[in-house]
Design an enzyme around this catalytic site. Sequence first.
Site, PDB file in Angstrom:
ATOM      1  N   LYS A 259       0.843  -1.200   0.000  1.00 28.32           N
ATOM      2  CA  LYS A 259       0.000   0.000   0.000  1.00 28.32           C
ATOM      3  C   LYS A 259       0.877   1.248   0.000  1.00 28.32           C
ATOM      4  O   LYS A 259       2.024   1.195   0.453  1.00 28.32           O
ATOM      5  CB  LYS A 259      -0.858   0.034   1.287  1.00 28.32           C
ATOM      6  CG  LYS A 259      -1.953  -1.009   1.362  1.00 28.32           C
ATOM      7  CD  LYS A 259      -2.668  -0.908   2.701  1.00 28.32           C
ATOM      8  CE  LYS A 259      -3.706  -2.006   2.862  1.00 28.32           C
ATOM      9  NZ  LYS A 259      -4.891  -1.802   2.026  1.00 28.32           N
ATOM     10  N   ARG A 333     -10.247 -11.481   1.759  1.00 33.42           N
ATOM     11  CA  ARG A 333     -11.144 -12.511   1.198  1.00 33.42           C
ATOM     12  C   ARG A 333     -10.519 -13.900   1.262  1.00 33.42           C
ATOM     13  O   ARG A 333     -11.233 -14.896   1.270  1.00 33.42           O
ATOM     14  CB  ARG A 333     -11.548 -12.119  -0.223  1.00 33.42           C
ATOM     15  CG  ARG A 333     -10.425 -11.988  -1.193  1.00 33.42           C
ATOM     16  CD  ARG A 333     -10.788 -11.156  -2.417  1.00 33.42           C
ATOM     17  NE  ARG A 333     -10.810  -9.731  -2.113  1.00 33.42           N
ATOM     18  CZ  ARG A 333     -11.115  -8.787  -2.986  1.00 33.42           C
ATOM     19  NH1 ARG A 333     -11.438  -9.110  -4.230  1.00 33.42           N
ATOM     20  NH2 ARG A 333     -11.104  -7.517  -2.652  1.00 33.42           N
TER      21      ARG A 333
END
Length: 486
Positions: A259, A333
């Site tokens: 990120k 996920r």
Amino acid sequence: GLVLGVYSSEKDDGAAQFTSAGDAFDRLVSGKLRELLSLCGPPLKKGKTRVFHGLHQDFPSVVVVGLGKKNAGINEQENWNEGKENIRTAVAVGCRQIQDLEIPCVEVDPCGDAQAAAEGAVLGLHEYNELKKKKKPVVTPQLHGSAESEAWKKGVVYAEGQNLARYLMEAPANYITPIKFAEHIEQKLRSFSNVKVHIRPESWITTQEMGAFLSVAKGSAEPPIFLEIHYLGGANTDDSPLVFVGKGVTFDSGGISLKPSSGMDAMRADMGGAATVCSAIVTAAALNLPLNIIGLAPLCENMPSGKANKPGDVVRAKNGKTIQVDNTDAEGRLLLADALCYAHNFNARAIVDAATLTGAMDVALGSAATGVFTNSSWLWSHLYEASILTGDRVWRMPLFEHYTKQVTDCPLADVSNIGKYSRAGGACTAAAFLKEFVTASHWAHLDIAGVMSNKDEVPYLRKGMAGRPTRTLVEFAARLSQDSHN
């Protein structure tokens, strides 16, 4: 100190319209409060305050706060009970004024809804300052008068549940590691005889063949933990439980798909899903809700290292499906895939997962509501009705086949962890990915990325991690428990 509510005037004469507690206090001080208010200029607007000193020896400082319209109820446009929201906001503002005056104890006008008043007081005063030398003075809110004490206590428990989630999310990632998170929740549940907490180590996760979860955890020096909570509040311990699943990434660097550094510190709260569902179970236990709940939280860090997942790697989930990891920052996920497979072991009445899953959810709804993806209208209506009462709203999002095709059309594996059209409908493709690991007919996925933190949008929460939607999950569980009774 004393916090009293006053309604907006229905007429133009501007005469203050007190709550019953305000009226009683005004009589006690021979009408001086009403008199002073009228001298202070125009009537109080919603959430605005006036402070009076020296009116009564028991209450050296009295804060009068505007409640808005007297008969505000459910606002169909806003999807919440406006009256309750007005009370939460007004009480929070009033209590903070008492705190600024450095008065250690405040009595709170129930304002016609003691539960909402208690939530406003307890949520409004909360602040994470564990690690600061200079702390704000601690203020203890209590109910003014003896009526509605049960509702007040209930409100305190609801608010403390959300504050627990806020505490866990706000704490630095070196203080809340996977094991420390699990131990903190275990300690909160220690006093309940009908709760069992299992802190599962990496060896157990391996035997469960949770390859997707382990692939995320392996990039970090912190070992993963699978936290499993059994709350047996139902009349029969064999009754089908409600299963809560929460994403527990205690720090998310993005892994190899790193990120940007700006704002990365907020990723200490990427375990907001685990924090809210575990706090909801702690609250359900404190309220002694008559149903069985199981909480599952896969806990780990997502870090870049020589051992970390690489873009293009293929991993195998618990149900045997292979997953192409095209972006290591779509890691939540992967954890949830394995936890959702495991959740099917419990013959659940419903499976509800919560996760700070996608930036796309924040783009879609901002902080106004939690996005809900569900295959069950029954489940949706319960969540929606609960959220109207709590003011912590939910909004239904689509689970179309259109999105499924975008994750199953994958060159190397059964599914890809990102949609093939990259950013388009990112929250929806993430939900479609999770659906590949669900066979239960009542499942809901709550994407809470947009509601993770609060700047000033929710006036009764200070700036910081929000702990949303803990109270909605609790209210939803309470409604489900009533359902099973009827």
